[in-house]
Design a protein around this motif. Structure first.
Motif, PDB file in Angstrom:
ATOM      1  N   MET A   1       0.749  -1.816   0.603  1.00 30.20           N
ATOM      2  CA  MET A   1      -0.022   0.090  -0.053  1.00 30.20           C
ATOM      3  C   MET A   1       0.831   0.874  -0.165  1.00 30.20           C
ATOM      4  SD  MET A   1      -2.907   1.164   3.238  1.00 30.20           S
ATOM      5  CE  MET A   1      -4.642  -0.345   2.457  1.00 30.20           C
ATOM      6  N   THR A   2       0.799   2.070  -0.935  1.00 35.08           N
ATOM      7  CA  THR A   2       1.433   3.796  -1.224  1.00 35.08           C
ATOM      8  C   THR A   2       0.890   4.423   0.218  1.00 35.08           C
ATOM      9  OG1 THR A   2      -0.040   4.324  -2.108  1.00 35.08           O
ATOM     10  CG2 THR A   2       1.161   2.932  -3.544  1.00 35.08           C
ATOM     11  N   GLU A   3       1.955   5.111   0.226  1.00 40.48           N
ATOM     12  CA  GLU A   3       1.843   5.853   1.740  1.00 40.48           C
ATOM     13  C   GLU A   3       0.381   7.468   1.061  1.00 40.48           C
ATOM     14  OE1 GLU A   3       3.772  10.020   2.904  1.00 40.48           O
ATOM     15  OE2 GLU A   3       4.586   8.421   4.053  1.00 40.48           O
ATOM     16  N   GLU A   4      -0.118   7.551  -0.066  1.00 41.76           N
ATOM     17  CA  GLU A   4      -1.459   8.241  -0.985  1.00 41.76           C
ATOM     18  C   GLU A   4      -1.934   7.127   0.024  1.00 41.76           C
ATOM     19  OE1 GLU A   4      -3.412  11.678  -1.561  1.00 41.76           O
ATOM     20  OE2 GLU A   4      -1.415  11.170  -1.346  1.00 41.76           O
ATOM     21  N   GLU A   5      -2.423   5.796  -0.632  1.00 44.20           N
ATOM     22  CA  GLU A   5      -3.304   4.647  -0.587  1.00 44.20           C
ATOM     23  C   GLU A   5      -4.051   4.956   0.775  1.00 44.20           C
ATOM     24  OE1 GLU A   5      -3.433   1.823  -4.158  1.00 44.20           O
ATOM     25  OE2 GLU A   5      -1.478   1.685  -2.232  1.00 44.20           O
ATOM     26  N   ARG A   6      -2.981   4.616   1.920  1.00 44.57           N
ATOM     27  CA  ARG A   6      -2.652   4.626   3.212  1.00 44.57           C
ATOM     28  C   ARG A   6      -3.743   6.109   3.704  1.00 44.57           C
ATOM     29  NH1 ARG A   6      -3.396   2.398   7.914  1.00 44.57           N
ATOM     30  NH2 ARG A   6      -2.154   3.156   9.898  1.00 44.57           N
ATOM     31  N   LEU A   7      -2.958   7.019   3.273  1.00 45.20           N
ATOM     32  CA  LEU A   7      -3.753   8.392   3.835  1.00 45.20           C
ATOM     33  C   LEU A   7      -4.931   8.124   3.307  1.00 45.20           C
ATOM     34  CD1 LEU A   7      -3.156  11.142   4.786  1.00 45.20           C
ATOM     35  CD2 LEU A   7      -2.446  12.680   3.270  1.00 45.20           C
ATOM     36  N   ASP A   8      -5.835   8.067   2.218  1.00 44.19           N
ATOM     37  CA  ASP A   8      -6.976   8.180   1.090  1.00 44.19           C
ATOM     38  C   ASP A   8      -7.867   7.119   2.919  1.00 44.19           C
ATOM     39  OD1 ASP A   8      -6.275   9.688  -0.080  1.00 44.19           O
ATOM     40  OD2 ASP A   8      -6.599   7.889  -1.841  1.00 44.19           O
ATOM     41  N   LEU A   9      -7.237   5.677   3.479  1.00 46.72           N
ATOM     42  CA  LEU A   9      -7.863   4.913   3.653  1.00 46.72           C
ATOM     43  C   LEU A   9      -8.109   5.762   5.696  1.00 46.72           C
ATOM     44  CD1 LEU A   9      -8.751   2.193   4.759  1.00 46.72           C
ATOM     45  CD2 LEU A   9      -6.527   1.315   5.047  1.00 46.72           C
ATOM     46  N   LEU A  10      -6.935   6.193   5.836  1.00 45.90           N
ATOM     47  CA  LEU A  10      -6.915   6.773   7.302  1.00 45.90           C
ATOM     48  C   LEU A  10      -8.132   7.898   6.680  1.00 45.90           C
ATOM     49  CD1 LEU A  10      -3.485   7.538   8.081  1.00 45.90           C
ATOM     50  CD2 LEU A  10      -5.328   6.013   9.157  1.00 45.90           C
ATOM     51  N   ARG A  11      -8.227   8.616   5.943  1.00 45.86           N
ATOM     52  CA  ARG A  11      -9.502   9.909   5.521  1.00 45.86           C
ATOM     53  C   ARG A  11     -10.930   9.229   5.764  1.00 45.86           C
ATOM     54  NH1 ARG A  11      -5.711  12.515   1.284  1.00 45.86           N
ATOM     55  NH2 ARG A  11      -4.304  14.063   2.912  1.00 45.86           N
ATOM     56  N   GLU A  12     -10.796   8.201   4.567  1.00 49.32           N
ATOM     57  CA  GLU A  12     -12.517   6.983   4.974  1.00 49.32           C
ATOM     58  C   GLU A  12     -12.501   6.898   6.110  1.00 49.32           C
ATOM     59  OE1 GLU A  12     -12.325   4.104   1.370  1.00 49.32           O
ATOM     60  OE2 GLU A  12     -11.610   5.853   0.621  1.00 49.32           O
ATOM     61  N   GLN A  13     -11.889   6.155   6.839  1.00 47.54           N
ATOM     62  CA  GLN A  13     -12.452   6.416   8.200  1.00 47.54           C
ATOM     63  C   GLN A  13     -12.482   7.416   8.542  1.00 47.54           C
ATOM     64  OE1 GLN A  13      -8.757   3.590   9.599  1.00 47.54           O
ATOM     65  NE2 GLN A  13      -9.552   2.272   8.473  1.00 47.54           N
ATOM     66  N   LEU A  14     -11.875   8.212   9.387  1.00 52.08           N
ATOM     67  CA  LEU A  14     -11.995   9.412   9.718  1.00 52.08           C
ATOM     68  C   LEU A  14     -13.692  10.093   9.983  1.00 52.08           C
ATOM     69  CD1 LEU A  14     -11.426  11.260  11.782  1.00 52.08           C
ATOM     70  CD2 LEU A  14     -10.220  12.720  10.299  1.00 52.08           C
ATOM     71  N   VAL A  15     -13.651   9.805   8.351  1.00 49.10           N
ATOM     72  CA  VAL A  15     -15.249  10.071   7.507  1.00 49.10           C
ATOM     73  C   VAL A  15     -16.210   9.321   8.356  1.00 49.10           C
ATOM     74  CG1 VAL A  15     -17.384  10.446   6.279  1.00 49.10           C
ATOM     75  CG2 VAL A  15     -14.570  11.245   5.289  1.00 49.10           C
ATOM     76  N   GLU A  16     -16.001   8.652   8.265  1.00 49.87           N
ATOM     77  CA  GLU A  16     -16.894   7.218   9.208  1.00 49.87           C
ATOM     78  C   GLU A  16     -17.019   7.089  10.648  1.00 49.87           C
ATOM     79  OE1 GLU A  16     -18.617   5.158   7.420  1.00 49.87           O
ATOM     80  OE2 GLU A  16     -18.404   6.527   5.598  1.00 49.87           O
ATOM     81  N   VAL A  17     -16.133   7.482  10.748  1.00 52.79           N
ATOM     82  CA  VAL A  17     -16.163   7.554  12.639  1.00 52.79           C
ATOM     83  C   VAL A  17     -17.185   9.361  12.788  1.00 52.79           C
ATOM     84  CG1 VAL A  17     -14.853   8.391  14.757  1.00 52.79           C
ATOM     85  CG2 VAL A  17     -14.092   6.572  13.242  1.00 52.79           C
ATOM     86  N   ARG A  18     -16.576  10.136  12.475  1.00 54.57           N
ATOM     87  CA  ARG A  18     -17.710  11.259  13.105  1.00 54.57           C
ATOM     88  C   ARG A  18     -18.723  10.835  12.293  1.00 54.57           C
ATOM     89  NH1 ARG A  18     -13.116  15.566   9.997  1.00 54.57           N
ATOM     90  NH2 ARG A  18     -11.826  15.474  11.155  1.00 54.57           N
ATOM     91  N   LYS A  19     -19.088  10.328  10.918  1.00 52.90           N
ATOM     92  CA  LYS A  19     -20.682   9.880  10.858  1.00 52.90           C
ATOM     93  C   LYS A  19     -21.130   9.644  11.994  1.00 52.90           C
ATOM     94  CE  LYS A  19     -20.878   9.406   6.025  1.00 52.90           C
ATOM     95  NZ  LYS A  19     -20.529   8.780   4.648  1.00 52.90           N
ATOM     96  N   ALA A  20     -20.312   8.526  12.926  1.00 50.92           N
ATOM     97  CA  ALA A  20     -20.972   7.914  13.798  1.00 50.92           C
ATOM     98  C   ALA A  20     -21.317   8.640  14.561  1.00 50.92           C
ATOM     99  CB  ALA A  20     -19.914   6.829  14.244  1.00 50.92           C
ATOM    100  N   ILE A  21     -20.121   9.685  15.432  1.00 52.11           N
ATOM    101  CA  ILE A  21     -20.131  10.397  16.105  1.00 52.11           C
ATOM    102  C   ILE A  21     -21.200  11.142  15.994  1.00 52.11           C
ATOM    103  CG2 ILE A  21     -19.080  12.360  17.693  1.00 52.11           C
ATOM    104  CD1 ILE A  21     -16.153  10.858  16.826  1.00 52.11           C
ATOM    105  N   SER A  22     -21.646  11.983  15.205  1.00 56.78           N
ATOM    106  CA  SER A  22     -22.977  12.571  14.633  1.00 56.78           C
ATOM    107  C   SER A  22     -24.270  12.017  15.066  1.00 56.78           C
ATOM    108  CB  SER A  22     -22.922  13.540  13.288  1.00 56.78           C
ATOM    109  OG  SER A  22     -22.044  14.314  13.001  1.00 56.78           O
ATOM    110  N   ALA A  23     -24.454  10.504  14.329  1.00 54.53           N
ATOM    111  CA  ALA A  23     -25.551   9.237  14.871  1.00 54.53           C
ATOM    112  C   ALA A  23     -25.498   9.474  16.369  1.00 54.53           C
ATOM    113  CB  ALA A  23     -25.071   8.173  13.835  1.00 54.53           C
ATOM    114  N   ILE A  24     -24.558   9.695  17.077  1.00 56.14           N
ATOM    115  CA  ILE A  24     -24.842   8.825  18.787  1.00 56.14           C
ATOM    116  C   ILE A  24     -25.050  10.388  18.702  1.00 56.14           C
ATOM    117  CG2 ILE A  24     -24.088   9.290  20.825  1.00 56.14           C
ATOM    118  CD1 ILE A  24     -21.779   7.154  19.119  1.00 56.14           C
ATOM    119  N   LEU A  25     -24.824  11.729  18.742  1.00 59.54           N
ATOM    120  CA  LEU A  25     -24.890  13.367  19.229  1.00 59.54           C
ATOM    121  C   LEU A  25     -26.377  13.212  18.817  1.00 59.54           C
ATOM    122  CD1 LEU A  25     -21.899  15.340  18.763  1.00 59.54           C
ATOM    123  CD2 LEU A  25     -22.495  14.385  20.682  1.00 59.54           C
ATOM    124  N   GLY A  26     -27.132  13.025  18.129  1.00 52.03           N
ATOM    125  CA  GLY A  26     -28.593  13.043  17.194  1.00 52.03           C
ATOM    126  C   GLY A  26     -29.661  11.638  17.785  1.00 52.03           C
TER     127      GLY A  26
END
Length: 75
Positions: A1-26
């Motif tokens: 996995m390249t560094e750019e692919e790793r960065l993309d994966l981490l960003r996708e995971q961060l988006v999902e975590v933020r969605k879960a936080i928003s859902a719980i806060l809602g």
């Protein structure tokens, strides 16, 4: 996995975590669909994961990775 692919994966995971936080806060900590019950992770754990992902993304974007070098002067 390249560094750019790793960065993309981490960003996708961060988006999902933020969605879960928003859902719980809602108010969606736990819900039921038919006979199935779904419970979201603990909010504290999600905040910890968000912080970890942000730090890792920042480290990669800064070109350093997750490890740092420390120099200690002897006596």
């Amino acid at each position: 996995m390249t560094e750019e692919e790793r960065l993309d994966l981490l960003r996708e995971q961060l988006v999902e975590v933020r969605k879960a936080i928003s859902a719980i806060l809602g108010g969606a900590q736990e819900y039921r669909i038919g006979s199935r019950s779904i419970k979201r992770p603990d909010l504290g754990r999600l905040y910890e994961e968000q912080t970890r992902l942000e730090k890792e993304i920042s480290a990669i974007e800064g070109g350093g990775g997750i490890f740092r070098v420390a120099y200690f002067e002897g006596r």
